[in-house]
Every structure is written in C-alpha cells, then in structure tokens.
Design a protein around this motif. Sequence first.
Motif, mmCIF file in Angstrom:
data_model
loop_
_atom_site.group_PDB
_atom_site.id
_atom_site.type_symbol
_atom_site.label_atom_id
_atom_site.label_comp_id
_atom_site.label_asym_id
_atom_site.label_seq_id
_atom_site.Cartn_x
_atom_site.Cartn_y
_atom_site.Cartn_z
ATOM 1 N N THR A 62 0.574 -1.504 -0.113
ATOM 2 C CA THR A 62 0.057 0.060 -0.181
ATOM 3 C C THR A 62 0.994 1.418 0.341
ATOM 4 O O THR A 62 0.464 2.258 -0.316
ATOM 5 N N SER A 63 2.093 0.953 0.517
ATOM 6 C CA SER A 63 3.690 2.486 0.813
ATOM 7 C C SER A 63 3.472 2.250 -0.596
ATOM 8 O O SER A 63 3.611 3.389 -1.006
ATOM 9 N N VAL A 64 3.710 1.290 -1.422
ATOM 10 C CA VAL A 64 4.418 2.017 -2.905
ATOM 11 C C VAL A 64 3.349 2.444 -3.831
ATOM 12 O O VAL A 64 3.590 2.775 -4.403
ATOM 13 N N MET A 65 1.397 2.158 -3.507
ATOM 14 C CA MET A 65 1.078 2.234 -3.783
ATOM 15 C C MET A 65 0.676 3.294 -4.244
ATOM 16 O O MET A 65 0.457 4.666 -5.400
ATOM 17 N N ARG A 66 0.743 4.041 -2.868
ATOM 18 C CA ARG A 66 0.357 5.790 -2.330
ATOM 19 C C ARG A 66 1.356 6.570 -2.757
ATOM 20 O O ARG A 66 0.853 7.708 -3.615
ATOM 21 N N TRP A 67 2.535 6.287 -2.826
ATOM 22 C CA TRP A 67 3.550 6.703 -3.122
ATOM 23 C C TRP A 67 3.548 6.933 -4.858
ATOM 24 O O TRP A 67 3.640 8.002 -5.254
#
Length: 485
Positions: free
Chosen positions: A232-237
């Motif tokens: 989710t962090s990679v997708m958000r950034w």
Amino acid sequence: MPISAQTEQKYSTWTGLVYIFNLIVGTGALTLPSVFSRAGWAAGVGLILVLAFMSFLTVTFVVESIAAANALLKWKRIQERKSSDDHTNEHNDTTEDAEEDDPLVEQENLVNPTPLNFFCIEEKVELGQMAVLFFSRWGQILFYLCIIIYLYGDLAIYAAAISKSMTDVVCSLNIVNGTMNTTVPDSAPCWLDNPKYSRMDVYRAFLGLFLLLVGPFTFFNVQKTKYLQMFTSVMRWSAFSLMISIASAVLIKDGVQGHPPLATLSGLPALFGACVYSFMCHHSLPGLITPIKDKNRLYSSLLADYLLVVSFYLLLALTGVFAFNHLEDLYTLVFWQPGHATGYFLALFPVLTLSTSFPVVAVTLRSNMEALAPSCGPWWLRRGFFPLLAILPPLAVAFTTTDLSILVGVTGTYAGAGVQYVIPAILVWCARRQSKSALRLSSNECRFGSPFIGAGWVGLVLLWALAAVVLVTFNTIEKLEGKIN
C-alpha cells in the motif's frame, strides 16, 4: 501483560515517520483539490496551514498523554507490588532470596520517583486504555462513541470511494472525446446500448459486490502484514507522485486551465472537513510511536513530518486546481482515459488501497463496540452481531449517496474534530492533573512533555473545535434552508 517496547519489533525514527506520513496522507488528500477549487486557493492555503499547526499541537498532547499513562501504570504496579510485599511481611519474615528478587530500580523509584524513571514511552497504551485510565465512566462512553462515529464515517468513505471509482471506469457515458466527463448525473444511464441501468444502479451493484467480498473479513481478526503495508505504501507514493507530475506537465504545456476563486465563504465547511480528515493520525499514534528506538528528538522529527505533509498537500491541491478546469470529488478520476495504463492505475488506485484498509478499520470498529458493551449477550451472538453492526450502517450510508465531499466533510467536521482536538486536549489535561496528584511530578519536567505547556493551549484547542463546529453547522443549516425555500 503489558506490551512493551522490548517485546515489540522496534524500528528506526525514519521508519516510524514514514508510517505516520503514510497514515496521514490517505483518502482525505484525494478530496483536497476539489474543495480547494470551491473554497478558493488562498482560503485553502491559509486554512490548511492553520489546521496543520492545530493537528501538530494535539499530536504533542497525545504523545505527552502516552508518557503520562506509562508513568501512572508503572507507579500503580509498583504500589501493588509494595502492598503485596507488605501483606506478605505481616505473615512471614522476608527471606534473603526474596529480597534479591525485588527489582532495585523499582525500590529506588518508590522512594524517589523522577520524570526520567517514569515518563518514558516503553509500553503501548492505546487511546481506549488512556480513556479508562484518565476519564470517568461517562467520559469513557463519550470517548468510545466519538471514535465509533469517526470509524463509521471512515468506512462509509472507503466503500463509496471504491464503488464510485469502479462505476466511473466501467460506465461508457463518462467518456466524451476520449476523456472522462465528470458532470454526468447519477440518474443517467451507465451504457448507451443499455439505458435500463443507471449509474446509481451500477454503483449500488459494486457496493453490494464489495460487501460480499470484503465484508466477511470483519468477522475475523484481520491485521495488516508487513508486506501489505509495503504494497500500500508503494501504491500510495506512486499514485500521488504521478498525479502531481501529470498536473505539473499540463501546467507547463497548456498553461493555466483552472481559474479557482481567491476565497469563497460557502466552500469553507467542506474545506474544513476535508482538511481535518486529511491530518488525522491521532487514533493510531500509540502503536506507531512506541516501537521507535530513539525518541530523543521525537517532536522535532514529527514537526519535520508535518512540514513534509503540508508541502505535499499544497503541491497536490494547487497543481490540480490550476491545471484542470473541473475537478471531481475524487481527484484520481480526473486522470482516467480509456486505453491508458496510467489512467487506469490512478482511477483504480482507491480500489487497490482502500480495499486492504477497510477490513482493518472494520475490525477496529468492532473491537471498540465490544469494549463499550462488554457483557452484551452470549459469545456466539456477539461474534455475529458486532461485525454486522460495524459494516452495515456505513454501507447503508454509502448506498444512499455518491457525494464524497459530504461524507468527508461531515466525518471530518464532527467526529474528526472530536478525535483530533477534543479528545487529545481533555486527555492531556486529565493526564497532567493525575500525574501531579499521584506522582507529585509535573509532566512538563520530562522530555515528552508537550512544548505547548500552559493550560491556555488546551483552552485554545477546545475553543477552536467548538467555533469550527458551530460555524460549519450554521452554514450547513443555511444551505439546507436555501434548498428548501
């Protein structure tokens, strides 16, 4: 048994700040460009700076309350141990072996407690535990109600954002000259060749499908794994960086396309709710801050995190309002184009990330309701009743409206103001009183004491919350009366 930093997986300060950044920058940020365009870019910049300061202020209140809760819990355990030892000594002489087993540091703290010994963040104390520690029974009930209402709003926003994103991607009438037409009403047919089904029908079908696929996870103890957090962090950034880059490229290539006003009074309520919702992280701070290894520069690190978040929000909102002449409530939908991988990725970004967050928030809501009613029926009834009570009301709200600005505004203005302003202010006030009464120590003596020490800061936060809620409520009533008349 208490959960201490020694039994949890520790991480560096930078890792903790990344977690907090990811927690703050969520769904609320996707509504900022739209509310900026309605309230005015100057009003948006001014209000977001003020709300960022107020949010940081109350974050320091929560951190101080966590330290005070650690101190009081440690003191109570020492007192209980001392009482137990005294009771034992009345019947048996203390042996040398028993004396060797007594922790020397606790014996020293009993005689001479100091802020260094007590005001430390070693044990994870959640907001609910602090409410039990610091509040009266009625205070605990009001606390849980506020948290529950906020989480209900969160779930309604998640469900509506996911279903709306799917609807806007599959409905062919959204496409005009190869781009998305965001002005199509919900009553319009979804497909030209099949006018039987409206956009609202398709939206509700996706909502029902979402309930069937994701709803059952509420019945189990679902927690985010390390790999899910990384995903989710990679997708958000990736998504937010793409949106800022594309909007900046449009400004460079085509010039200013959007012409937002400087400031508009009627747009302030939605702007306030979205901004409050966009800075929400207070309810999860204990679990994020406690495992940090080095807390020596905690407040300065949190301040740097907030400055980064504010810069990120302003960049996202200002590039959006000037690059596009019309903005959808959900900013990701502006970028959708058929046949373009980037457009599909951004349009479906809420579906990819919020679907993983929904079960976690739902389980948190279920747990809070179970804590509020610990003896409500047999276990088999509770196991079925509370999960349904957690997911059905927010889905019912999402079933009636696709307007994310209303959902975010109401959640942020009322429940959000309670969680972000009222609860931290009252918590730190009660924590300071009890620390002084039980330990004869002032929390401003320790390194985790808030930089905003005086009682005037607590009063300022409460007055700010009251004034903001009253103004937004009056404005909302005037708008409803105008529609009726």
